[in-house]
Enzyme design. Structure first.
Site, PDB file in Angstrom:
ATOM      1  N   CYS A 264       0.824  -1.206   0.000  1.00  0.00           N
ATOM      2  CA  CYS A 264       0.000   0.000   0.000  1.00  0.00           C
ATOM      3  C   CYS A 264       0.869   1.271   0.000  1.00  0.00           C
ATOM      4  O   CYS A 264       1.551   1.541  -0.972  1.00  0.00           O
ATOM      5  CB  CYS A 264      -0.984  -0.033   1.160  1.00  0.00           C
ATOM      6  SG  CYS A 264      -2.375   1.106   0.961  1.00  0.00           S
ATOM      7  N   HIS A 348      -3.799  -5.289  -0.349  1.00  0.00           N
ATOM      8  CA  HIS A 348      -3.494  -5.865   0.964  1.00  0.00           C
ATOM      9  C   HIS A 348      -3.553  -7.391   0.931  1.00  0.00           C
ATOM     10  O   HIS A 348      -4.627  -7.975   1.078  1.00  0.00           O
ATOM     11  CB  HIS A 348      -4.465  -5.325   2.018  1.00  0.00           C
ATOM     12  CG  HIS A 348      -4.186  -3.912   2.403  1.00  0.00           C
ATOM     13  ND1 HIS A 348      -3.379  -3.574   3.475  1.00  0.00           N
ATOM     14  CD2 HIS A 348      -4.589  -2.744   1.855  1.00  0.00           C
ATOM     15  CE1 HIS A 348      -3.306  -2.255   3.570  1.00  0.00           C
ATOM     16  NE2 HIS A 348      -4.025  -1.726   2.593  1.00  0.00           N
ATOM     17  N   GLU A 350      -2.660  -9.361   3.181  1.00  0.00           N
ATOM     18  CA  GLU A 350      -2.965  -9.880   4.525  1.00  0.00           C
ATOM     19  C   GLU A 350      -4.442  -9.800   4.848  1.00  0.00           C
ATOM     20  O   GLU A 350      -4.861 -10.107   5.972  1.00  0.00           O
ATOM     21  CB  GLU A 350      -2.179  -9.088   5.577  1.00  0.00           C
ATOM     22  CG  GLU A 350      -2.824  -7.788   6.037  1.00  0.00           C
ATOM     23  CD  GLU A 350      -2.882  -6.685   4.999  1.00  0.00           C
ATOM     24  OE1 GLU A 350      -3.608  -5.702   5.219  1.00  0.00           O
ATOM     25  OE2 GLU A 350      -2.200  -6.790   3.956  1.00  0.00           O
TER      26      GLU A 350
END
Length: 374
Positions: A264, A348, A350
């Site tokens: 990001c 993202h 995760e």
């Protein structure tokens, strides 16, 4: 209690207030996730912004201590169509309104979020002022929204970054681990905290990393003194151009051939460090359902995203290449360097909540460190 949201273009929304009784100003953006409002409001990347959820009802799962993505909520205001009057989750410890009130953040419900979203898509992200205590009228809120300085060029990272280094120990639940067991922590990773999410740290530890988190302005010499096997560049809020110290530090680290992985804002900072430019998107990408094409693997991933800025592809040097593209608007979603062990993604991997399509990127980082590990 009656509440008003007034946008800088003069649009007025009247609804019902919840959360804190106060007035606030910020950049209004919309989030298309169907679930995960708790993770969204505690994502430091939303500093300086008000989130409008496109899902019609919010709040029915309450708030629990296990799913927080940082130590507190960072958004300026929360905008929903309907606030659920019932919390139906055995893990919940409090309701959404009480949590926001405890942290001084106002919310507004019973407004047409579909119209608001269409407005933002048409005109782009807009400054807005929200008042839930009746202390300011519409004219004052309009002036407040129009006078707000915005996010461009500002360093919002200093408002969310940690104050001192710390070691991270928590791992992901075993449900995330395909092998059913956690690997040994063979790699020492220094993670720059530009507004890092907890689940990023959990994924790093669960992929065999010993993680030392450092403040955003940590000098390169201090990072090298920790003798890391790799450096991680975290997500965070605002305009990457407002963080010249971060790009300088990463450019210096690249000279040492350390494996570097950015997510990001970390992706944008890596772009600036190699001489590329960044720019602001019309209304950003916020949600857990964005399609991204992995050019190297030849496959499409459904991704979780939260950003308002992007790397300009045509300004990247020849020794860097675009690895991922957003299928909605063609923006750069990933890059890697051809001559150094560094790569990054805009989205993202995760994601919690969200798809796990891109979790392999953490393994890619450890493979780079394995080649560099002494």
């Amino acid at each position: 209690m009656k509440a008003h949201l007034v946008l800088a273009d003069g649009t007025i929304f009247e609804g019902i207030g919840f959360g804190a009784k106060t007035c606030a100003v910020g950049e209004v953006v919309f989030n298309t996730s169907m679930t995960g409002y708790q993770e969204a409001i505690t994502d430091p990347s939303y500093r300086g912004q008000m989130i409008a959820m496109t899902v019609p009802q919010v709040g029915n799962t309450g708030i629990n201590g296990e799913d927080l993505e940082s130590r507190r909520p960072w958004l300026s205001g929360f905008i929903v169509r309907e606030l659920s009057p019932i919390v139906s989750n055995w893990r919940a410890s409090e309701d959404l309104s009480g949590y926001l009130e405890r942290h001084g953040i106002p919310g507004i419900s019973e407004i047409d979020t579909r119209y608001l979203t269409r407005l933002l898509r048409q005109h782009g992200s807009l400054h807005g002022a929200l008042c839930t205590d009746g202390s300011l009228g519409v004219p004052e809120l309009l002036n407040m929204a129009r006078a707000w300085e915005g996010t461009e060029g500002r360093d919002l990272v200093q408002e969310v970054s940690c104050m001192a280094p710390y070691a991270w120990e928590e791992e992901s639940d075993l449900d995330w681990i395909s092998t059913g067991k956690l690997p040994e922590r063979n790699f020492h990773v220094v993670a720059y905290d530009f507004g890092i999410k907890y689940n990023i740290l959990r994924r790093l530890t669960s992929h065999g990393c010993r993680v030392q988190v450092v403040p955003a302005q940590t000098p390169t010499a201090d990072v090298l003194a920790l003798k890391p096997d790799g450096v991680f560049l975290s997500n965070g809020p605002g305009d990457p151009a407002g963080l010249p110290y971060a790009a300088t530090a990463v450019a210096e680290l690249l000279e040492h051939d350390l494996p570097i992985f950015g997510i990001c804002l970390g992706h944008q900072i890596l772009g600036l460090a190699i001489g590329a430019e960044t720019y602001k998107l019309k209304f950003g990408h916020h949600g857990s359902n964005h399609p991204v094409r992995d050019s190297q693997a030849g496959r499409v991933q459904i991704t979780s995203q939260n950003h308002n800025y992007a790397v300009r592809a045509e300004t990247m040097p020849d020794w860097a290449e675009v690895t991922h593209l957003n299928l909605n608007d063609g923006t750069v979603e990933g890059l890697r360097l051809r001559d150094r062990p560094a790569f990054s993604v805009q989205y993202h991997p995760e994601a919690s909540p969200g798809t796990h399509d891109a979790d392999y990127l953490f393994a890619q980082f450890t493979r780079l460190m394995s080649g560099n590990h002494q």
